[in-house]
Enzyme design. Structure first.
Site, PDB file in Angstrom:
ATOM      1  N   HIS A   1       0.844  -1.211   0.000  1.00 46.44           N
ATOM      2  CA  HIS A   1       0.000   0.000   0.000  1.00 46.44           C
ATOM      3  C   HIS A   1       0.873   1.252   0.000  1.00 46.44           C
ATOM      4  O   HIS A   1       1.618   1.508   0.944  1.00 46.44           O
ATOM      5  CB  HIS A   1      -0.909   0.009   1.220  1.00 46.44           C
ATOM      6  CG  HIS A   1      -1.924   1.111   1.207  1.00 46.44           C
ATOM      7  ND1 HIS A   1      -2.918   1.193   0.262  1.00 46.44           N
ATOM      8  CD2 HIS A   1      -2.099   2.180   2.021  1.00 46.44           C
ATOM      9  CE1 HIS A   1      -3.676   2.258   0.496  1.00 46.44           C
ATOM     10  NE2 HIS A   1      -3.188   2.879   1.558  1.00 46.44           N
TER      11      HIS A   1
ATOM     12  N   HIS B   1       0.898   5.572  -1.307  1.00 44.77           N
ATOM     13  CA  HIS B   1       0.458   6.800  -1.973  1.00 44.77           C
ATOM     14  C   HIS B   1       1.740   7.582  -2.253  1.00 44.77           C
ATOM     15  O   HIS B   1       2.268   8.253  -1.357  1.00 44.77           O
ATOM     16  CB  HIS B   1      -0.468   7.631  -1.083  1.00 44.77           C
ATOM     17  CG  HIS B   1      -1.703   6.912  -0.630  1.00 44.77           C
ATOM     18  ND1 HIS B   1      -2.729   6.594  -1.489  1.00 44.77           N
ATOM     19  CD2 HIS B   1      -2.089   6.460   0.586  1.00 44.77           C
ATOM     20  CE1 HIS B   1      -3.692   5.979  -0.814  1.00 44.77           C
ATOM     21  NE2 HIS B   1      -3.323   5.881   0.445  1.00 44.77           N
TER      22      HIS B   1
ATOM     23  N   ARG C   1      -4.962  15.481   6.695  1.00 39.46           N
ATOM     24  CA  ARG C   1      -5.534  15.355   5.359  1.00 39.46           C
ATOM     25  C   ARG C   1      -5.552  16.698   4.629  1.00 39.46           C
ATOM     26  O   ARG C   1      -5.375  16.746   3.398  1.00 39.46           O
ATOM     27  CB  ARG C   1      -6.945  14.764   5.447  1.00 39.46           C
ATOM     28  CG  ARG C   1      -7.501  14.334   4.110  1.00 39.46           C
ATOM     29  CD  ARG C   1      -8.830  13.623   4.254  1.00 39.46           C
ATOM     30  NE  ARG C   1      -9.891  14.531   4.671  1.00 39.46           N
ATOM     31  CZ  ARG C   1     -11.192  14.292   4.482  1.00 39.46           C
ATOM     32  NH1 ARG C   1     -11.575  13.154   3.917  1.00 39.46           N
ATOM     33  NH2 ARG C   1     -12.098  15.142   4.891  1.00 39.46           N
TER      34      ARG C   1
ATOM     35  N   TYR D   1      -5.498   7.671  -6.754  1.00 41.73           N
ATOM     36  CA  TYR D   1      -6.771   8.377  -6.937  1.00 41.73           C
ATOM     37  C   TYR D   1      -6.611   9.806  -7.445  1.00 41.73           C
ATOM     38  O   TYR D   1      -7.584  10.535  -7.569  1.00 41.73           O
ATOM     39  CB  TYR D   1      -7.586   8.383  -5.633  1.00 41.73           C
ATOM     40  CG  TYR D   1      -6.866   8.921  -4.415  1.00 41.73           C
ATOM     41  CD1 TYR D   1      -6.764  10.282  -4.166  1.00 41.73           C
ATOM     42  CD2 TYR D   1      -6.300   8.050  -3.485  1.00 41.73           C
ATOM     43  CE1 TYR D   1      -6.120  10.767  -3.038  1.00 41.73           C
ATOM     44  CE2 TYR D   1      -5.662   8.513  -2.357  1.00 41.73           C
ATOM     45  CZ  TYR D   1      -5.573   9.884  -2.136  1.00 41.73           C
ATOM     46  OH  TYR D   1      -4.924  10.353  -1.019  1.00 41.73           O
TER      47      TYR D   1
ATOM     48  N   HIS E   1     -11.921   3.739  -2.697  1.00 45.20           N
ATOM     49  CA  HIS E   1     -11.171   4.536  -1.723  1.00 45.20           C
ATOM     50  C   HIS E   1     -11.610   4.219  -0.308  1.00 45.20           C
ATOM     51  O   HIS E   1     -10.794   3.942   0.578  1.00 45.20           O
ATOM     52  CB  HIS E   1     -11.309   6.035  -1.987  1.00 45.20           C
ATOM     53  CG  HIS E   1     -10.560   6.856  -0.982  1.00 45.20           C
ATOM     54  ND1 HIS E   1     -11.116   7.240   0.218  1.00 45.20           N
ATOM     55  CD2 HIS E   1      -9.283   7.324  -0.979  1.00 45.20           C
ATOM     56  CE1 HIS E   1     -10.220   7.905   0.930  1.00 45.20           C
ATOM     57  NE2 HIS E   1      -9.090   7.969   0.220  1.00 45.20           N
TER      58      HIS E   1
ATOM     59  N   ARG F   1     -16.953   5.838   2.571  1.00 42.40           N
ATOM     60  CA  ARG F   1     -17.436   7.214   2.585  1.00 42.40           C
ATOM     61  C   ARG F   1     -17.243   7.907   1.238  1.00 42.40           C
ATOM     62  O   ARG F   1     -17.871   8.924   0.967  1.00 42.40           O
ATOM     63  CB  ARG F   1     -16.762   8.008   3.701  1.00 42.40           C
ATOM     64  CG  ARG F   1     -15.278   8.265   3.504  1.00 42.40           C
ATOM     65  CD  ARG F   1     -14.670   9.082   4.645  1.00 42.40           C
ATOM     66  NE  ARG F   1     -13.292   9.436   4.373  1.00 42.40           N
ATOM     67  CZ  ARG F   1     -12.251   8.676   4.659  1.00 42.40           C
ATOM     68  NH1 ARG F   1     -12.436   7.498   5.226  1.00 42.40           N
ATOM     69  NH2 ARG F   1     -11.016   9.082   4.382  1.00 42.40           N
TER      70      ARG F   1
ATOM     71  N   HIS G   1      -9.603   1.114   1.558  1.00 47.03           N
ATOM     72  CA  HIS G   1      -9.356   1.605   2.913  1.00 47.03           C
ATOM     73  C   HIS G   1     -10.549   1.188   3.774  1.00 47.03           C
ATOM     74  O   HIS G   1     -11.698   1.492   3.425  1.00 47.03           O
ATOM     75  CB  HIS G   1      -9.264   3.138   2.937  1.00 47.03           C
ATOM     76  CG  HIS G   1      -8.038   3.698   2.315  1.00 47.03           C
ATOM     77  ND1 HIS G   1      -8.066   4.733   1.399  1.00 47.03           N
ATOM     78  CD2 HIS G   1      -6.728   3.395   2.476  1.00 47.03           C
ATOM     79  CE1 HIS G   1      -6.842   5.039   1.034  1.00 47.03           C
ATOM     80  NE2 HIS G   1      -6.004   4.245   1.672  1.00 47.03           N
TER      81      HIS G   1
ATOM     82  N   HIS H   1      -5.621  -1.244   6.442  1.00 46.48           N
ATOM     83  CA  HIS H   1      -5.690  -0.835   7.843  1.00 46.48           C
ATOM     84  C   HIS H   1      -6.554  -1.794   8.667  1.00 46.48           C
ATOM     85  O   HIS H   1      -6.078  -2.405   9.600  1.00 46.48           O
ATOM     86  CB  HIS H   1      -6.160   0.615   8.022  1.00 46.48           C
ATOM     87  CG  HIS H   1      -5.354   1.616   7.287  1.00 46.48           C
ATOM     88  ND1 HIS H   1      -3.997   1.778   7.503  1.00 46.48           N
ATOM     89  CD2 HIS H   1      -5.687   2.494   6.300  1.00 46.48           C
ATOM     90  CE1 HIS H   1      -3.536   2.716   6.708  1.00 46.48           C
ATOM     91  NE2 HIS H   1      -4.539   3.172   5.957  1.00 46.48           N
TER      92      HIS H   1
ATOM     93  N   ASP I   1       2.352   3.063   3.012  1.00 47.73           N
ATOM     94  CA  ASP I   1       1.237   3.999   2.983  1.00 47.73           C
ATOM     95  C   ASP I   1       1.682   5.445   2.754  1.00 47.73           C
ATOM     96  O   ASP I   1       2.017   5.837   1.641  1.00 47.73           O
ATOM     97  CB  ASP I   1       0.431   3.864   4.270  1.00 47.73           C
ATOM     98  CG  ASP I   1      -0.913   4.581   4.221  1.00 47.73           C
ATOM     99  OD1 ASP I   1      -1.237   5.177   3.183  1.00 47.73           O
ATOM    100  OD2 ASP I   1      -1.653   4.531   5.218  1.00 47.73           O
TER     101      ASP I   1
END
Length: 461
Positions: free
Chosen positions: A69, A71, A92, A131, A219, A222, A246, A283, A334
């Site tokens: 994983h 990003h 974030r 993404y 993703h 949510r 996730h 996670h 991550d």
């Protein structure tokens, strides 16, 4: 940026002599490994000295590590997000700022440097949870997959394999009424294809190769409306592709899902056909006993990212219970607070020790399996992660004479590496029989620290 489709190490034949090799259950001294066409053609043990013409690898050679994983652009946040305090949600906001400045060109240069850092750490394959699809504001590039292709090209240029997990990210979160979702905010517009059908149409244009596999990701519950989850799952099913998501990283996500749908995120995914043996939950931190049972009985994998989970104060996931229930474990770096799969592996064990006040939840062998065999399987490469005939010739050699690893007897080399070594102890990384890192130096990216510094400076102005 140039995208190539030439298989890394195609038609290469080579012989390697390993002073010590991890053969899945034990450390074997004096191993010769033959490579043909990028795969392991044969292994011989009991070879006390290198054969003429063999490449010598001194240390402990293990299968190439799988970073399940990633990003890549989060690497630009290192140190910046360590100033002051806050939560996952304030972190974030800083992440969005960096994301807003990336272009296909700048992303290629950053990712190339990040993937080169991974190669230096013994990583031979990465799962890129991607993404960041469109231009700022959400308008597609002329090539709608310009950003994804930049990542594929970057991995090729850095000499490692990639599974591009093209991610559906369609909403900003749950709405005020059940079944309602909020539209993406301005920062998230470039993540969104607006609908799962539009996402599937764009993702279908991506092309894989020997070094690049194409997978899918949700993703989070949510970010993809419940009614559109099945579209993503079907896309992956039709292609027999990996599907990642996730899952329950934050308790706030669980609470919001319960309010919107009357169930946990895990149950929502199960009810819409997302769980299964090709699926990996990232996670899986805040789970009920029912959630754990659902993941286990479906053989859905779990990717733990301990250095990020502790950096973001997410919590410690129930990895022991998940594995016992039937969920295979893998590891990821991550957000790249550090890029060190040995640290991820031992952190999983050491976190569990702190929580339970007991030692020895996983052996060094079990942790190496999570970092190799099961990680590669989660990325759609069940033919990687083992030193055995027919497997991909991807492996890494860790020094046994550094200040961290010197001293233990050779039969305990795996314990020394898993519980004491760091990425800095990696001496060689070989992908498809091709030396990508030799004696601690990257063969394709001349100065990795300078490449990182340059690519990150552009994003911080």
């Amino acid at each position: 940026m140039q995208l190539t489709t030439t298989p890394t190490g195609a038609h290469r034949t080579a012989t390697f002599w390993m002073s010590h090799a991890w053969l899945g259950t034990h450390v074997e001294p004096g191993v010769t490994l033959d490579v043909a066409d990028g795969r392991i053609a044969g292994i011989r043990t009991g070879v006390d000295a290198p054969l003429p013409g063999a490449t010598v690898l001194r240390g402990l050679t293990v299968p190439g590590l799988a970073n399940t994983h990633s990003h890549a652009f989060h690497r630009a946040l290192r140190s910046t997000v360590q100033v002051g305090s806050g939560t996952f949600w304030t972190w974030r906001e800083l992440m969005y700022q960096v994301a807003s400045r990336l272009t296909p060109d700048t992303y290629y240069h950053l990712a190339r440097a990040v993937y080169a850092e991974m190669a230096l750490a013994g990583i031979t394959a990465v799962g890129e949870f991607h993404y960041l699809h469109h231009a700022p504001g959400g308008a597609p590039y002329n090539n709608p997959n310009a950003m994804g292709e930049a990542l594929i090209a970057a991995a090729d240029a850095a000499g490692i394999r990639i599974t591009l997990l093209d991610t559906a990210y369609l909403a900003a979160g749950f709405g005020e009424r059940p079944g309602q979702y909020r539209k993406p905010d301005p920062h998230q517009m470039r993540f969104s294809d607006t609908t799962a059908d539009a996402w599937a149409e764009r993702a279908s244009l991506l092309k894989g190769s020997d070094h690049a596999l194409i997978g899918a990701a949700v993703h989070s519950v949510r970010a993809v409306p419940a009614g559109q989850l099945a579209t993503v799952a079907k896309w992956a099913e039709e292609r027999q592709a990996p599907l990642h998501v996730h899952l329950s990283e934050q308790t706030a996500e669980n609470d919001a899902c319960q309010a919107a749908h009357g169930c946990s995120p895990t149950r929502l995914l199960a009810d819409h056909g997302v769980l299964g043996p090709r699926t990996t939950g990232i996670h899986n931190t805040h789970l009920s006993s029912e959630d754990i049972a659902l993941l286990g009985v479906s053989a859905t994998g779990t990717c733990m990212c301990p250095t990020t989970e502790r950096d973001l104060a997410d919590g410690i996931g129930p990895a022991v219970a998940l594995q016992r229930a039937g969920s295979p474990l893998s590891l990821g770096s991550d957000s790249h607070a550090v890029i060190d799969l040995f640290e991820e592996a031992r952190a999983m064990e050491l976190n569990e020790r702190l929580r339970t006040h007991a030692r020895g939840h996983w052996t060094a062998a079990a942790l190496l399996r999570a970092a190799t065999l099961d990680g590669h399987a989660a990325l759609g490469r069940p033919d990687a992660g083992a030193l055995e005939p027919g497997a991909l010739a991807d492996f890494t050699t860790v020094a046994l004479d550094s200040v961290r690893t010197a001293g233990p007897v050779p039969r305990l080399a795996a314990e020394a590496v898993v519980f004491a070594a760091s990425a800095a102890d990696v001496r060689h990384t070989v992908v498809a029989g091709r030396h990508i890192v030799r004696d601690g130096q990257h063969a394709l990216v001349e100065d990795v620290p300078a490449a990182l510094a340059s690519a990150i400076a552009v994003l911080h102005g």
